[in-house]
Enzyme design. Sequence first.
Site, PDB file in Angstrom:
ATOM      1  N   LYS A  62      -8.650 -14.331  17.106  1.00 32.49           N
ATOM      2  CA  LYS A  62      -8.383 -14.041  15.813  1.00 32.49           C
ATOM      3  C   LYS A  62      -9.478 -13.063  15.535  1.00 32.49           C
ATOM      4  CE  LYS A  62      -4.457 -16.339  14.180  1.00 32.49           C
ATOM      5  NZ  LYS A  62      -4.131 -17.750  13.687  1.00 32.49           N
ATOM      6  N   ASP A  87       1.750 -13.896  13.046  1.00 34.24           N
ATOM      7  CA  ASP A  87       0.652 -14.345  12.524  1.00 34.24           C
ATOM      8  C   ASP A  87       0.535 -13.089  12.298  1.00 34.24           C
ATOM      9  OD1 ASP A  87      -1.321 -15.406  12.396  1.00 34.24           O
ATOM     10  OD2 ASP A  87      -0.987 -17.199  13.451  1.00 34.24           O
ATOM     11  N   GLU A 122       1.025  -1.209   0.183  1.00 38.54           N
ATOM     12  CA  GLU A 122       0.024   0.087  -0.491  1.00 38.54           C
ATOM     13  C   GLU A 122       0.598   1.252  -0.150  1.00 38.54           C
ATOM     14  OE1 GLU A 122      -3.533  -0.607  -0.297  1.00 38.54           O
ATOM     15  OE2 GLU A 122      -2.360  -2.489  -0.492  1.00 38.54           O
ATOM     16  N   HIS A 169      -1.966   9.982  -0.994  1.00 40.25           N
ATOM     17  CA  HIS A 169      -1.829   8.250  -2.536  1.00 40.25           C
ATOM     18  C   HIS A 169      -2.356   8.497  -4.047  1.00 40.25           C
ATOM     19  CE1 HIS A 169      -3.204   5.640   1.003  1.00 40.25           C
ATOM     20  NE2 HIS A 169      -4.119   6.615   1.789  1.00 40.25           N
TER      21      HIS A 169
END
Lengths: 374, 374, 374, 374
Positions: free
Chosen positions: D207, D282, D78, D369
Amino acid sequence: MKLHKFNSADQRRYALEKKLGLKLEKIKSALIEDESKLHCENLIGATILPLGVAGPLKLVSLNSGQKRLCFVPLATTEGALVASVNRGCKAISLSGGVKVFIEKVGTTRGPIFYVKNLAEAVSFKKWLTQNQSKIRSALESSSNHLKFLKFDYQIMLPYFYLRLYFDTDQAMGMNMVTIATEKLAELIEKELDIRCVSVSGNFCIDKKPAYLNFLSGRGLKVWAEIEISSAVLKQVLKTSADRIFSVWLSKNIGGSLISGSLGYNAHFANIVSAFFAAVGQDLAHTVEGSLGSTSAEIKGENLYFSIYQPAVMLGVLGGGTKLQIKQEAIKVTGAKTSQELAEVLAGAVLAGELSLLASLAEGSLAKAHKKLGR
Amino acid sequence: MKLHKFNSADQRRYALEKKLGLKLEKIKSALIEDESKLHCENLIGATILPLGVAGPLKLVSLNSGQKRLCFVPLATTEGALVASVNRGCKAISLSGGVKVFIEKVGTTRGPIFYVKNLAEAVSFKKWLTQNQSKIRSALESSSNHLKFLKFDYQIMLPYFYLRLYFDTDQAMGMNMVTIATEKLAELIEKELDIRCVSVSGNFCIDKKPAYLNFLSGRGLKVWAEIEISSAVLKQVLKTSADRIFSVWLSKNIGGSLISGSLGYNAHFANIVSAFFAAVGQDLAHTVEGSLGSTSAEIKGENLYFSIYQPAVMLGVLGGGTKLQIKQEAIKVTGAKTSQELAEVLAGAVLAGELSLLASLAEGSLAKAHKKLGR
Amino acid sequence: MKLHKFNSADQRRYALEKKLGLKLEKIKSALIEDESKLHCENLIGATILPLGVAGPLKLVSLNSGQKRLCFVPLATTEGALVASVNRGCKAISLSGGVKVFIEKVGTTRGPIFYVKNLAEAVSFKKWLTQNQSKIRSALESSSNHLKFLKFDYQIMLPYFYLRLYFDTDQAMGMNMVTIATEKLAELIEKELDIRCVSVSGNFCIDKKPAYLNFLSGRGLKVWAEIEISSAVLKQVLKTSADRIFSVWLSKNIGGSLISGSLGYNAHFANIVSAFFAAVGQDLAHTVEGSLGSTSAEIKGENLYFSIYQPAVMLGVLGGGTKLQIKQEAIKVTGAKTSQELAEVLAGAVLAGELSLLASLAEGSLAKAHKKLGR
Amino acid sequence: MKLHKFNSADQRRYALEKKLGLKLEKIKSALIEDESKLHCENLIGATILPLGVAGPLKLVSLNSGQKRLCFVPLATTEGALVASVNRGCKAISLSGGVKVFIEKVGTTRGPIFYVKNLAEAVSFKKWLTQNQSKIRSALESSSNHLKFLKFDYQIMLPYFYLRLYFDTDQAMGMNMVTIATEKLAELIEKELDIRCVSVSGNFCIDKKPAYLNFLSGRGLKVWAEIEISSAVLKQVLKTSADRIFSVWLSKNIGGSLISGSLGYNAHFANIVSAFFAAVGQDLAHTVEGSLGSTSAEIKGENLYFSIYQPAVMLGVLGGGTKLQIKQEAIKVTGAKTSQELAEVLAGAVLAGELSLLASLAEGSLAKAHKKLGR
């Protein structure tokens, strides 16, 4: 017009009637308690709620080991509610009685302190941990009926949130714990020069729907369970275990989770609010009372059914229980203590849930309301 | 003992008194309305709540453009509540009146349908989209007072959840929409052979604390705002804009978010429950009423303050409003319509929030309760 | 040390190595794509993730009606994950294939506007409703690939929150919609003199765990289902329908609700993050991807199982998909469009959930991790 | 095609290439680590993520009292993310360094037990309280690196949920605690004949986006703070304290609460996922990492800014950290322990939040951006 300038409800009501060109006859007639004992400012009279009774309800307390029969007073203007709880009570009595268990979590108050920075927050936390007896003394100095239990905390700079838990004996005790919390705030301001922004900081969290109360509990945690045979399901509840299970799973669980609900139940709030109104509790605590879950399990052709309410705030002393009319209703339940009152509520909530789920399962909800509610 | 076998409240109460060895004098005396008109099964009498009045409250409706003065009846046993709202009303009146705006979302009911699989869910969704007029006819067939507005849906297999929105005119209307929903369920079962598991599936979501009602609203969405000068802050509320802002930010916002709350307020539930009890609303709707947020902004030395309640469920027809004593209280408010009644509530809620935050900011909460509540 | 002053990854890495006294050999070797095409500032190399493949996965699209076999690339360092999804794929293939359905909700952006008061909020709302085509023109002026779909709004004074939904064609499209939103903000500032406080105001809501995305969806809504016979349950998944149901009910539902979770699943996040890393998606969108629910139903001795993901943000154009290595992984899936890529993900998520629940049901989770993970 | 029948990544990739008619050159080239040491089944190669570095970041640890300079490796596709964190680091360094504080909560696992009824639940709870040393022995028997800390529980009949907290030393430790939990489950099944339904019951909660982790924490709780002068705000961040405050209040707080978010931040997930990918964590733990809040306070013309992450799951041993390329990135941070790694993350998260809020405040998000991202 300054109503608080008058000395009695009659004078105020009269002034208001004149001002508005109204007659408030019923509001006048409803004032059947000694107004000097009512805690309501600008009093002009009273309002009423119809009072029905469900039961008998057969209770088995897992705390005391005792069985008893009791009645459930419910104050409501909603048709079908008392009938519904009543039907549940019948199913329960035919099934040997509802087992209930109560765990005292404590009444909570959550003051906020302003900390200048992270370092001060860390040292404040350390002070709190290392000065438990000093903290206890401050908190318990204002009342003999109050016992400090423990605290939780959260740091969101520049604020330090405390959540203090108290055993308030037979009272619900919010006022008591507010006064106690002020004593602690004074101690902290004096010893640490850390300012109390607000004695109540919503980490309490009082009368707002919050996951914190679901998870950590508030007041009393209450569980109740019953196993109902297929015969009772059929004769009393007009349905079967698998149909109730199916409504429970799709509505109480599926419908609740897709709605972002903290109440995994059908209508705890109906029973809680009607019971609280009858026995003199704070109606706004219906919010915590609507938190909680139900569960259903098919055992052969029987139904195992249980309810869990993590945040029941009630008492048999103080607040609205001072009214004679509320004492009469408490006597109808037979409860002598807060715990016993909570046991009655737990049984009534299970009865009401069971009955409504059965109605939904057999498709008779709208019919009942058409007949009883209008 | 089967209370429902008796024909009157007197007989039932007498039987209960005998059974329990009690006298229920106050419960008897409180029954001042014609019992044949009360919708409460197993009636044994009534209970009372003290009724106080706050105000006058100066209201400016952004819907009608009209200004009016009104009074706020509050039924409560909690000392300091009426005084608190009253003080807020005074601050409001000195500041030109509270501006309120109401948006009708509609009363909702959420039936659940069982779909065999994903393909059936997809085609059911298509059917719903393509048969709007047929759906409307079914839903509106049972009452002239009911208008179907729109639906939302969710698919969590094997269940299909609908949320139907209705305009129920001057009534809160839950019974009305339940009956209407049954008509739609019948149509769907007949045309599509898709079974309705439950006419109410918690996607409604009624009387449970749920984010869905916060986001999408239920009943009426209500906003209210005021700007208060530093002089009024000082003289009436005994505090300043920056102190209220600080309590608001740390408590109503910070404390709420750290508690996982859906109520970003100090005590909406207090005002909502006391107002609902006074004017004949369903007390269990206090749960939705406690949802909502407040905001504060410092403008120079003034305070801009507003409240937002996304899920106000009320009406001036049906339910508890049929009692004469509730009609008297509605007349005290001056409201002729549900919307006007909601405007009074909105103003009262803003008044109560403002006053409590001011109390917390100046550190007088416990003192007020000590004086008024005990 | 100002890394951005250097012209190449090699120079930057070299400078960093010297500064820190390190050798970053692997980070150097991993830079196997043309750095001029990578959108990562201060580039010093690359990192790797092991890439495994699960499948073949048999897919049936309810959108296109087509069946296909595909493979699922997963990039992960967590042992047992690929094996688990792989086992699920096998069970699926033996059961006729997973059915999937995709609904486009749209990529969202949520600007905040400052409104002076309630009256301005009300008139702004009216303007938004009455100027849809002007709004559309502004929003669609910056890109041919973008189509404005609809808006939602919320008023929390003094802020007005918009949520704009866009069809961004084959791209995930966050940058595109941000640029479009700026165009609308310019229009509003010019026409109405209402200031845009922030082009992104968390009512989007991007990469935060939020009930809004669960309820309203974001990007794509995805459903998948399978019915598995008792034979396949036994042979492939080493368990039975009732055991999986029991783990599903107690863990995915009960455990999630008691934890205040927005993810009613076992491990969506594992599969979503590994798939996103493999096929070039934004890893932070794992947050939305972990939202969602599963369902299980016992049908005789078979198991009906389904998953629902309300907020899948992905694309086959733009962002990380520009890397050749990501294009290779997309080709492994066989997907040509965003929708087809989402179908593969949906099937993989169902496979992974099923397999993990089966492992838990038979008590082999820790064993699998001991063998594969360490 | 059964990929797991092959013995090497090359063979599997070759088979897949043949089967699909593809060339996976980049996936092949990316496999720069010894595949025998990778824990990923059906391995066919690897994928890459561009690696950028932000910093230097000046850190002050309130745990150790030490100051240090470090660099922040971020793996992302990104555009603008590394630049944004980098700008925040610059503002921090010019302001004396970010202060961080870490509190170890512990890695959690939450098994579910099936209790036959309320009485069994109550006696199980009592057993758990009275057999702490036996429980500790069972839990700590499987690893020397693991220390049992405490447990929480919830009863939702017929299920009993435990949440076990462990100190897992320098590892994130999920596998370790799963194995330990199995030992406890064995003990309970043997001694009490109470069945473990699932070793992981989502009361962990791993999670999934859940309020439980926000409230009680998981892994490490992390706080960071900075005070930035108006000069640095102007020169580095191109804005002012009041503008950042305004975006923070309306977006991070207002926008989040109206969206039902558990993340009161702008983009924690971006920084957490990019950092986790770089240093071998993770990726699915990005979900917990996106929980948390930010705060802003205007102090004169300065800005006080802080972040809080309640659930940071990471380690410097085990899992992905075994890869050499991840060890290189950990060395770039200078962290020797999990706590030091969390300190770097905390500083980076604060840097990234500050920079994005500044961009939004000055209206340059879309511009950044457009320039860096496309």
